[in-house]
Design an enzyme around this catalytic site. Structure first.
Site, short mmCIF file in Angstrom:
data_model
loop_
_atom_site.label_atom_id
_atom_site.label_comp_id
_atom_site.label_asym_id
_atom_site.label_seq_id
_atom_site.Cartn_x
_atom_site.Cartn_y
_atom_site.Cartn_z
N LYS A 54 26.79 -1.39 38.94
CA LYS A 54 27.20 -2.20 37.81
C LYS A 54 28.03 -3.40 38.27
CE LYS A 54 28.06 0.51 34.31
NZ LYS A 54 28.89 1.53 33.65
N ARG A 104 35.18 0.44 33.33
CA ARG A 104 33.83 1.00 33.36
C ARG A 104 33.54 1.68 34.68
NH1 ARG A 104 29.96 -3.97 32.27
NH2 ARG A 104 28.63 -2.33 31.41
N GLY A 143 25.11 7.12 31.60
CA GLY A 143 25.84 7.94 30.64
C GLY A 143 26.53 9.15 31.21
N MET A 183 28.99 9.26 33.47
CA MET A 183 30.43 9.12 33.68
C MET A 183 31.03 8.35 32.52
SD MET A 183 30.54 8.54 37.73
CE MET A 183 29.44 7.18 37.61
N ARG A 193 20.19 -3.72 35.86
CA ARG A 193 19.82 -2.80 36.94
C ARG A 193 18.30 -2.65 36.91
NH1 ARG A 193 22.68 2.12 33.82
NH2 ARG A 193 21.46 1.95 31.93
N HIS A 230 20.68 7.35 25.57
CA HIS A 230 20.77 8.05 26.85
C HIS A 230 19.72 9.14 26.96
CE1 HIS A 230 25.11 6.58 27.48
NE2 HIS A 230 24.29 5.94 28.28
N SER A 283 -1.79 24.28 63.23
CA SER A 283 -1.26 23.92 61.92
C SER A 283 0.13 24.54 61.83
CB SER A 283 -2.17 24.43 60.81
OG SER A 283 -1.61 24.09 59.56
N ASP A 316 6.95 29.87 57.02
CA ASP A 316 7.35 30.96 57.91
C ASP A 316 8.24 30.46 59.03
OD1 ASP A 316 6.61 33.64 57.24
OD2 ASP A 316 4.52 32.99 57.30
N CYS A 344 0.84 22.86 57.12
CA CYS A 344 0.52 23.37 55.80
C CYS A 344 1.77 24.07 55.29
CB CYS A 344 -0.67 24.32 55.85
SG CYS A 344 -0.46 25.69 56.97
N TYR A 392 -2.21 15.29 60.19
CA TYR A 392 -2.35 15.40 58.74
C TYR A 392 -1.34 16.35 58.15
CZ TYR A 392 -4.67 19.89 59.51
OH TYR A 392 -4.94 21.18 59.87
P1 ADP Z 1 27.40 3.29 30.82
O1 ADP Z 1 27.35 3.38 32.30
O2 ADP Z 1 27.61 4.60 30.17
O3 ADP Z 1 26.29 2.48 30.25
P2 ADP Z 1 29.07 0.96 30.52
O4 ADP Z 1 30.22 0.76 31.45
O5 ADP Z 1 27.88 0.15 30.79
O6 ADP Z 1 28.76 2.51 30.47
O7 ADP Z 1 29.64 0.69 29.07
C1 ADP Z 1 29.00 1.12 27.93
C2 ADP Z 1 28.86 -0.02 26.97
O8 ADP Z 1 30.10 -0.60 26.67
C3 ADP Z 1 28.01 -1.12 27.50
O9 ADP Z 1 26.70 -0.94 27.04
C4 ADP Z 1 28.58 -2.36 26.95
O10 ADP Z 1 27.80 -2.80 25.88
C5 ADP Z 1 29.95 -1.98 26.48
N1 ADP Z 1 30.91 -2.72 27.28
C6 ADP Z 1 31.36 -2.44 28.50
N2 ADP Z 1 32.21 -3.39 28.94
C7 ADP Z 1 32.29 -4.30 27.96
C8 ADP Z 1 32.98 -5.54 27.81
N3 ADP Z 1 33.77 -6.02 28.77
N4 ADP Z 1 32.82 -6.20 26.66
C9 ADP Z 1 32.04 -5.71 25.69
N5 ADP Z 1 31.36 -4.58 25.76
C10 ADP Z 1 31.48 -3.86 26.90
MG MG Z 2 2.75 32.06 57.22
MG MG Z 3 25.82 0.68 30.76
#
Ligand code: ADP
Ligand code: MG
Ligand code: MG
Length: 880
Positions: free
Chosen positions: A24, A94, A103, A105, A338, A454, A771, A776, A839, A859
């Site tokens: 990110k 973040r 989603g 973390m 990403r 998610h 082979s 095993d 195999c 192979y």
């Molecule tokens: P995840 O990895 O769970 O997608 P993010 O860190 O991307 O978490 O944050 C989740 C959401 O929060 C993002 O989709 C974004 O829209 C919103 N967000 C994060 N940072 C900002 C920011 N600085 N301003 C506005 N919205 C934010």
């Molecule tokens: Mg065998």
């Molecule tokens: Mg995100």
């Protein structure tokens, strides 16, 4: 580490710094470099997280000072201050791992808002409602993420307030309502925590960063990492970024989009947005968002700019992008980009299109395909002729058909799924905590949430069919029922999902085998041009051999003959053969089995006409064909108790029991099996070789081109193979002489014992091919019994990270791989043109295939369904 830099301003980073900044952080930094509008901020590196975690959570020296310095720089650049009552700075905190874990973390938004700043924020925006809306969001996220307050505590308060005001959406609440809600949320937090939230926003920032570090270790993130083979010690970066507000009324919005359709790969607009909302609202599936195309009408300028940015990002990354954006008062900001997770079908289409568009070379496109994922394409689909009316429909969030019993919670799904039941997880909306249930379910159905929720993203990544946002279903977890109109399903009832159309059916519908499409054929063709390794299949009957050939197998690397012995109609003859008291009786029984084996071989050789078929002589210990010792002892007891009404039965049962006792071994896998059995009972291999020779002759007579090879299992000593080779050659010669016609039949051996690998030079003198039987070889080389280990210590070893991978799934590179290497070198030292294959399960595992490429095998052989995967993996093994 002394002198290490733990922190980078976004302006100082770029895409190449992903290992340090996380996906990110590196992505936002790169966008800034490309001139794409992003909020300003800084990134705390993954190294800081790793160092903190390895020190029991204590921050490394200097990290906090560095953070404060970066914060001052940000305050200076933005002309705002964290906690400043006039011009408050609000930030998001973040998570951001190196490998995207959508989603899994935590992220906290609106940090910096408080009693001291809320008024100023509202004044600046000319919209106090927005400021109070941001405040209540902050309290909830901070409480949940930093203090571990359960989400429902806040949700319940919010629901109660909405109900009291007679509104269904958050947006229906007034400024005063939100002001009141903030007070309620403060009480909720205080009740759960037993203290007030920190007044100093810097302290809140420190705790928030710390909580994001810790979220790397939360259980769902751990489950996700194990499911996706992500190392546990990478840590997450933490991005602190100025907030931009999608919740500033109806000229603001937040959304998610893909530059191409991640389900099909088609080059078309794909995304969703919500007016007057914050990012979490879209991705968490709380409100069902609107399709992106509608944004053109309500926010035309930002929409146009978004399309332009999509083009810029695709051109830069040369791959489909998954983008998060926010519009604040008609101004567009990008918050994340990403490489988009996609289905296998989409992966192939995107690869093919990017090559045709001249963006990627074939080799580059091939290198990006994840071979393991192709498995998805090989799953059954709904029979198009089913003729059923759907009970309801939702969004086609992840393609494929799923049939199973309804379950309503992730834990039940996990328990039943692991027990081997086919279940479909039905949820009101999924939370990231449902990952463990999703992993083992056949598919997922949700009542809420969009195509970019998610649940949908995770399901697509795992190739699980998913129907999302089926809004006219009501699921009641307490009562364990699901209602769709007047239809009611309870837990355990059958349900069918079609993730490609979004349709949901009551009952279990019929499925049809998968069809390989044109994109697949084209792209796998490129793989075939690149790869050096041959790919064969393991198959032991005609239909499997035909399927394998259809999937591109270039022969059969392992045809097991024991299954033919197990068939119900043959078992009596097999048992008579085993129990025979003299040679004549045994020969009789074998005579009966021979034509059946011959018919099996004919079917296989016909299906593989023109391609090599390696038939392995009988491998398992004989007791496997007899009833278990316990069952037979009980049977004898039963007959004894019944008195002397069945004297012959009793006599037979006792004889059988005695024979089972005689054949029973402490360690059957190390006992009388393979070549040992063949040398003790030469009539068995003789019968098999006759059946092979006659089958080959019959197929040749019918105009086929049988290319049969005979393989001897479990050889440890060169002398074993020398004797077997003589026996096989003599038997073949007798058959060919009788037929007046000769066929070329190479004779080789499995290398599946450490001793065999070490003396491979001696063994090679009697072998046309080797082979490597790596199943095993793993059991005997590492000294673990597969059947026992996987249920016992091995899973603990994997959980604890004692071993990086299950050695039965992915080859133990140093140990078992080392034995293969010795076998290859020594085998070729005495016979340079020795043909070498592998195999066993590893033959279809991409990571192991890379090892076999490096060791120079000729192979790999794997199950028919893994053949396409192996073709891609073999190409990638050449490209790296
Ligand atoms: P995840 O990895 O769970 O997608 P993010 O860190 O991307 O978490 O944050 C989740 C959401 O929060 C993002 O989709 C974004 O829209 C919103 N967000 C994060 N940072 C900002 C920011 N600085 N301003 C506005 N919205 C934010
Ligand atoms: Mg065998
Ligand atoms: Mg995100």
């Amino acid at each position: 580490m002394a002198g290490q830099r733990y922190l980078y301003d976004l302006a100082d980073g770029d895409a190449s710094m992903k290992p340090l900044l996380g996906g990110k952080g590196a992505g936002v930094a790169q966008m800034m470099k490309l001139g794409v509008p992003v909020p300003d901020g800084f990134t705390v590196t993954t190294a800081a997280c790793v160092d903190a975690m390895s020190d029991g959570g204590a921050w490394p020296d200097g990290l906090w000072e560095e953070t404060l310095a970066a914060l001052s720089r940000l305050e200076e650049r933005t002309g705002r201050g964290l906690g400043d009552p006039e011009r408050p700075l609000l930030v998001s905190v973040r998570s951001g791992a190196v490998v995207s874990m959508p989603g899994m973390m935590d992220t906290i938004l609106n940090l910096g808002i408080g009693d001291a700043t809320v008024e100023a924020l509202g004044r600046e925006a000319g919209d106090p409602r927005f400021a109070w809306d941001s405040y209540r969001r902050f309290l909830q996220m901070y409480g949940e993420v930093v203090e571990g307050v359960p989400a429902h505590a806040y949700e319940d308060a919010l629901t109660a307030m909405k109900r009291g005001r007679g509104v269904t959406e958050d947006t229906g609440l007034s400024t005063d309502d939100l002001r009141e809600l903030v007070e309620v949320f403060k009480i909720v937090s205080r009740t759960h925590i037993g203290a007030d939230l920190p007044e100093d926003p810097k302290e809140a920032l420190r705790r928030a960063i710390d909580a994001v570090f810790r979220s790397w270790l939360n259980p769902r993130a751990g489950v996700y990492r194990r499911a996706n083979g992500i190392a546990d010690d990478l840590g997450t970066a933490v991005n602190v970024m100025q907030m931009v507000f999608g919740n500033r009324g109806d000229t603001s919005a937040t959304g998610v989009c893909f530059t191409r359709n991640p389900a099909t790969g088609a080059r078309e607009l794909y995304g969703e947005f919500l007016l007057n909302a914050q990012g979490e609202d879209v991705v968490a599936g709380i409100r069902t968002p609107r399709p992106l195309a509608e944004m053109e009408v309500v926010l035309p300028e930002a929409y146009g700019q978004l399309l332009e940015v999509m083009g810029t990002l695709e051109a830069h990354y040369r791959d489909m992008q998954d983008i998060e954006f926010t519009v604040e008062d008609e101004k567009l900001y990008l918050l994340q980009t990403r490489d988009g997770k996609r289905t296998a079908a989409a992966a192939l289409k995107v690869a093919r299109d990017l090559v045709e568009e001249g963006v990627l070379s074939r080799e580059e496109a091939l290198a990006r395909i994840e071979p393991g994922q192709l498995d998805q394409l090989l799953h059954p689909a709904l029979d198009p002729a089913h003729g059923q009316q759907p009970a309801t429909r939702g969004l086609a969030a992840s393609p494929g058909a799923a049939v199973g019993e309804v379950v309503f919670d992730s834990d039940t799904a996990e328990r039943r799924g692991k027990a081997g039941d086919a279940v479909v997880l039905v949820r009101w909306e999924t939370t990231p905590d449902d990952i463990a249930g999703t992993l083992v379910a056949q598919g997922v159905l949700t009542a809420h949430g969009g195509m970019t929720s998610h649940a949908a993203v995770v399901a697509r990544g795992m190739g699980k069919p998913c129907v999302a946002g089926a809004s006219d279903i009501a699921s009641d977890a307490e009562a364990s029922t699901l209602t769709i109109g007047d239809l009611t399903l309870t837990e355990g009832d059958a349900i069918t999902l079609d993730g490609s159309t979004g349709e949901v059916f009551a009952g279990a519908l019929a499925l049809v085998p998968p069809q390989i499409n044109e994109d697949f054929a084209v792209v796998v063709g490129w793989a075939d041009d690149v790869r050096r390794l041959g790919v064969r299949a393991n198959a032991d009957n005609g239909p499997d051999a035909a399927k394998a050939r259809e999937f591109g197998a270039e022969g059969i690397g392992l045809c097991r003959t024991e299954h033919m012995f197990m068939e119900q109609d043959r078992l009596p003859a097999v048992r008579r053969m085993i129990l025979a008291s003299d040679d004549a009786e045994r020969a009789n029984a074998l005579e009966e089995i021979l034509p059946m084996q011959q018919a099996d071989f004919e079917a296989i050789l016909e299906a593989m006409s023109g391609l090599p078929v390696t038939i392995r002589l009988l491998d398992p210990p004989l007791h496997e064909f007899l009833p278990s010792l316990v069952d037979q002892a009980l049977e004898v007891q039963r007959l004894e108790l019944a008195g002397d009404t069945h004297p012959t039965d009793l006599r037979h049962a006792r004889a059988l029991l005695a024979q089972i006792k005689k054949l029973t071994e402490q360690n059957p896998m190390l006992g009388t099996r393979g070549v040992r059995l063949a040398l003790l009972y030469p009539e068995i291999p003789q019968m098999q070789v006759r059946a092979i020779a006659r089958a080959a002759l019959a197929v040749a007579d019918r105009g086929g081109d049988p290319q049969v090879e005979i393989m001897v299992p479990l050889v440890a000593y060169a002398e074993e193979l020398r004797r077997m080779r003589t026996l096989i050659a003599q038997t073949l010669e007798a058959e060919f002489a009788a037929a007046g016609r000769r066929l070329e039949v190479p004779i080789g051996t499995m290398i599946e014992l450490p001793r065999a690998a070490v003396v491979a030079d001696q063994i090679a003198e009697h072998a046309d091919f080797f082979s490597f039987g790596t199943n095993d070889l793993t059991q005997t080389g590492v000294g673990i019994s597969r059947d026992d280990a996987e249920g016992a210590f091995l899973s603990a070893y994997l959980d604890e990270g004692v071993v990086p991978d299950n050695p039965f799934v992915s080859i133990d590179v140093d140990g078992v791989g080392g034995l293969v290497e010795i076998g290859v070198q020594r085998g070729r030292s005495s016979k340079p043109d020795l043909k070498l294959g592998v195999c066993g399960e590893h033959g279809g595992d991409p990571a192991s295939i890379a090892v076999f490429e490096r060791l120079g095998l000729d192979y790999v052989s794997c199950s028919p369904f893994r053949v396409p995967i192996a073709r891609f993996a073999a190409a990638q093994a050449v490209l790296v």
